[in-house]
Design an enzyme around this catalytic site. Structure first.
Site, PDB file in Angstrom:
ATOM      1  N   ASP A   1      -4.424  45.871  22.387  1.00  0.00           N
ATOM      2  CA  ASP A   1      -3.559  45.681  23.548  1.00  0.00           C
ATOM      3  C   ASP A   1      -3.337  46.913  24.424  1.00  0.00           C
ATOM      4  O   ASP A   1      -3.337  46.804  25.630  1.00  0.00           O
ATOM      5  CB  ASP A   1      -2.188  45.140  23.095  1.00  0.00           C
TER       6      ASP A   1
ATOM      7  N   CYS B   1     -11.438  23.663  30.697  1.00  0.00           N
ATOM      8  CA  CYS B   1     -10.233  22.833  30.796  1.00  0.00           C
ATOM      9  C   CYS B   1     -10.510  21.494  31.459  1.00  0.00           C
ATOM     10  O   CYS B   1      -9.597  20.667  31.572  1.00  0.00           O
ATOM     11  CB  CYS B   1      -9.177  23.566  31.607  1.00  0.00           C
TER      12      CYS B   1
ATOM     13  N   CYS C   1      -7.916  18.956  33.393  1.00  0.00           N
ATOM     14  CA  CYS C   1      -6.517  19.123  32.958  1.00  0.00           C
ATOM     15  C   CYS C   1      -5.857  20.216  33.805  1.00  0.00           C
ATOM     16  O   CYS C   1      -6.488  21.176  34.197  1.00  0.00           O
ATOM     17  CB  CYS C   1      -6.485  19.524  31.488  1.00  0.00           C
TER      18      CYS C   1
ATOM     19  N   CYS D   1      -0.815  23.067  32.264  1.00  0.00           N
ATOM     20  CA  CYS D   1      -0.127  24.367  32.255  1.00  0.00           C
ATOM     21  C   CYS D   1       0.349  24.728  33.656  1.00  0.00           C
ATOM     22  O   CYS D   1       1.452  25.262  33.829  1.00  0.00           O
ATOM     23  CB  CYS D   1      -1.057  25.446  31.708  1.00  0.00           C
TER      24      CYS D   1
ATOM     25  N   CYS E   1       4.407  25.338  34.647  1.00  0.00           N
ATOM     26  CA  CYS E   1       4.899  26.688  34.952  1.00  0.00           C
ATOM     27  C   CYS E   1       6.160  26.606  35.821  1.00  0.00           C
ATOM     28  O   CYS E   1       6.124  26.058  36.925  1.00  0.00           O
ATOM     29  CB  CYS E   1       3.799  27.482  35.658  1.00  0.00           C
TER      30      CYS E   1
ATOM     31  N   CYS F   1       5.993  35.612  37.362  1.00  0.00           N
ATOM     32  CA  CYS F   1       5.856  35.080  35.988  1.00  0.00           C
ATOM     33  C   CYS F   1       7.056  35.523  35.151  1.00  0.00           C
ATOM     34  O   CYS F   1       7.444  36.699  35.160  1.00  0.00           O
ATOM     35  CB  CYS F   1       4.550  35.600  35.377  1.00  0.00           C
TER      36      CYS F   1
ATOM     37  N   CYS G   1       7.929  33.916  27.946  1.00  0.00           N
ATOM     38  CA  CYS G   1       7.910  32.497  28.323  1.00  0.00           C
ATOM     39  C   CYS G   1       6.651  31.889  27.717  1.00  0.00           C
ATOM     40  O   CYS G   1       5.581  32.500  27.762  1.00  0.00           O
ATOM     41  CB  CYS G   1       7.875  32.406  29.852  1.00  0.00           C
TER      42      CYS G   1
ATOM     43  N   CYS H   1       3.451  27.663  29.603  1.00  0.00           N
ATOM     44  CA  CYS H   1       2.055  27.324  29.898  1.00  0.00           C
ATOM     45  C   CYS H   1       1.219  27.207  28.622  1.00  0.00           C
ATOM     46  O   CYS H   1       0.130  26.644  28.637  1.00  0.00           O
ATOM     47  CB  CYS H   1       1.428  28.349  30.847  1.00  0.00           C
TER      48      CYS H   1
ATOM     49  N   CYS I   1      -0.128  23.055  26.797  1.00  0.00           N
ATOM     50  CA  CYS I   1      -1.577  22.917  26.633  1.00  0.00           C
ATOM     51  C   CYS I   1      -1.908  21.952  25.489  1.00  0.00           C
ATOM     52  O   CYS I   1      -1.437  22.127  24.360  1.00  0.00           O
ATOM     53  CB  CYS I   1      -2.190  24.292  26.350  1.00  0.00           C
TER      54      CYS I   1
END
Ligand code: SF4
Ligand code: SF4
Length: 313
Positions: free
Chosen positions: A134, A188, A191, A194, A198, A214, A241, A244, A248
């Site tokens: 990360d 996806c 679809c 998400c 949001c 966001c 959060c 999203c 899914c």
């Protein structure tokens, strides 16, 4: 057994759920173009660090000269079902699933160090390794997709068909030449759950992601006062959060994290907002030691708690 197989087997024994290997060559121009376009639109908000080290993000050899391969591991962090978690009755703020565990950076680094030690015993000296979790500038989702761990969805998360979207990633860049796995095919299709889920429109219908609005960015990365119109949309989300992700279909049947060594903190699934507002620095340091909350700090946690309380009244 071939070394690549031994590495994969050892990764699973160390408690990772997914492992794949890819070549260390730079990822394609398409990713660079998408990312620089995203930055130029101002969608990165105040995350200035994303503007730096662009070359390193897409080229592992810029992080480790002589790099040949990248070993990518994934750790499922889907939390236990909520009915097995004690709910609080006083006004409470929800935090994102990833924050309900001990600090994943430290845990994954600890396990990757063990994996490096395992590999180092089996190869000639001089083989180089660089661990990334990360903090390093690396396009980890794109590289994980290339290593076959999943595909990138419209929610901009890596999606693994068995584990869903809640998977931490870690990488070892190495000068060792290992056979590469195939990228996973998947998309996806039509679809857009998400995007519709949001709360702020940060996931845009054109496929772009606007971090400025966001809730994860606002409650974790953003310093200072959050504009009132956005604060209202934060609802009771005190730290991060997951909307999203939870929307899914791939996440619906995701199994909970099975790694018993990776500490789940049941008392962090929801936070008592009034208690947070009354915490001293010493209380905060004790309560959140070894967690991702330490990066946020007490002042911003109280800011978030105040917003949640206002929204709940
Ligand atoms: S984390 Fe929340 S606010 Fe951010 S894109 Fe996902 S659903 Fe939208
Ligand atoms: S909710 Fe649908 S569109 Fe969004 S990431 Fe999942 S599969 Fe893709």
């Amino acid at each position: 057994m071939a070394l690549a197989q031994e590495i994969k087997q050892q990764s699973l024994q160390l408690g990772f759920d997914l492992v794949g290997i890819t070549g260390a060559e730079a990822i394609g121009d398409g990713h660079i173009k998408f990312f620089t376009d995203w930055l130029s639109r101002g969608y990165a908000g105040r995350m200035d660090y994303l503007h730096r080290n662009l070359e390193k993000r897409v080229d592992p050899a810029k992080l480790l000269p002589g790099a040949q391969s990248v070993i990518v591991v994934g750790l499922n962090y889907t939390p236990p079902k909520q009915d097995s978690v004690k709910q609080k009755t006083s006004p409470a703020g929800r935090d994102a699933a990833f924050a309900q565990y001990e600090d994943y950076h430290q845990f994954i680094k600890k396990q990757l160090r063990k994996l490096i030690a395992f590999i180092a015993k089996r190869v000639v000296c001089g083989v180089q390794f660089k661990m990334c979790v990360d903090a390093e500038p690396i396009a980890e989702r794109a590289i994980a997709a290339k290593a076959g761990l999943g595909f990138i969805g419209k929610n901009h998360m890596l999606i693994n068909p068995q584990l869903g979207c809640q998977v931490f990633l870690g990488e070892i860049i190495t000068s060792l030449k290992l056979p590469a796995d195939k990228p996973m095919k998947g998309d996806c299709s039509d679809c857009g759950k998400c995007v519709r889920a949001c709360p702020t429109g940060a996931l845009r219908s054109d496929g772009q992601f606007d971090a400025n609005i966001c809730i994860s960015y606002l409650t974790i990365e953003y310093k200072g006062e959050i504009p009132a119109d956005l604060a209202k949309k934060i609802g009771d989300r005190i730290f991060g959060c997951d909307e999203c992700v939870l929307a899914c279909p791939w996440q619906k049947n995701a199994p909970p994290c099975k790694n018993k060594e990776f500490r789940f903190c049941a008392d962090r699934t929801v936070l008592d907002l009034k208690e947070i507002l009354n915490l001293s620095q010493k209380d905060f340091d004790e309560k959140f030691a070894g967690s991702c909350f330490t990066r946020l700090g007490l002042e911003n946690l109280k800011r978030n708690a105040k917003i949640c309380l206002d929204n709940l009244q």
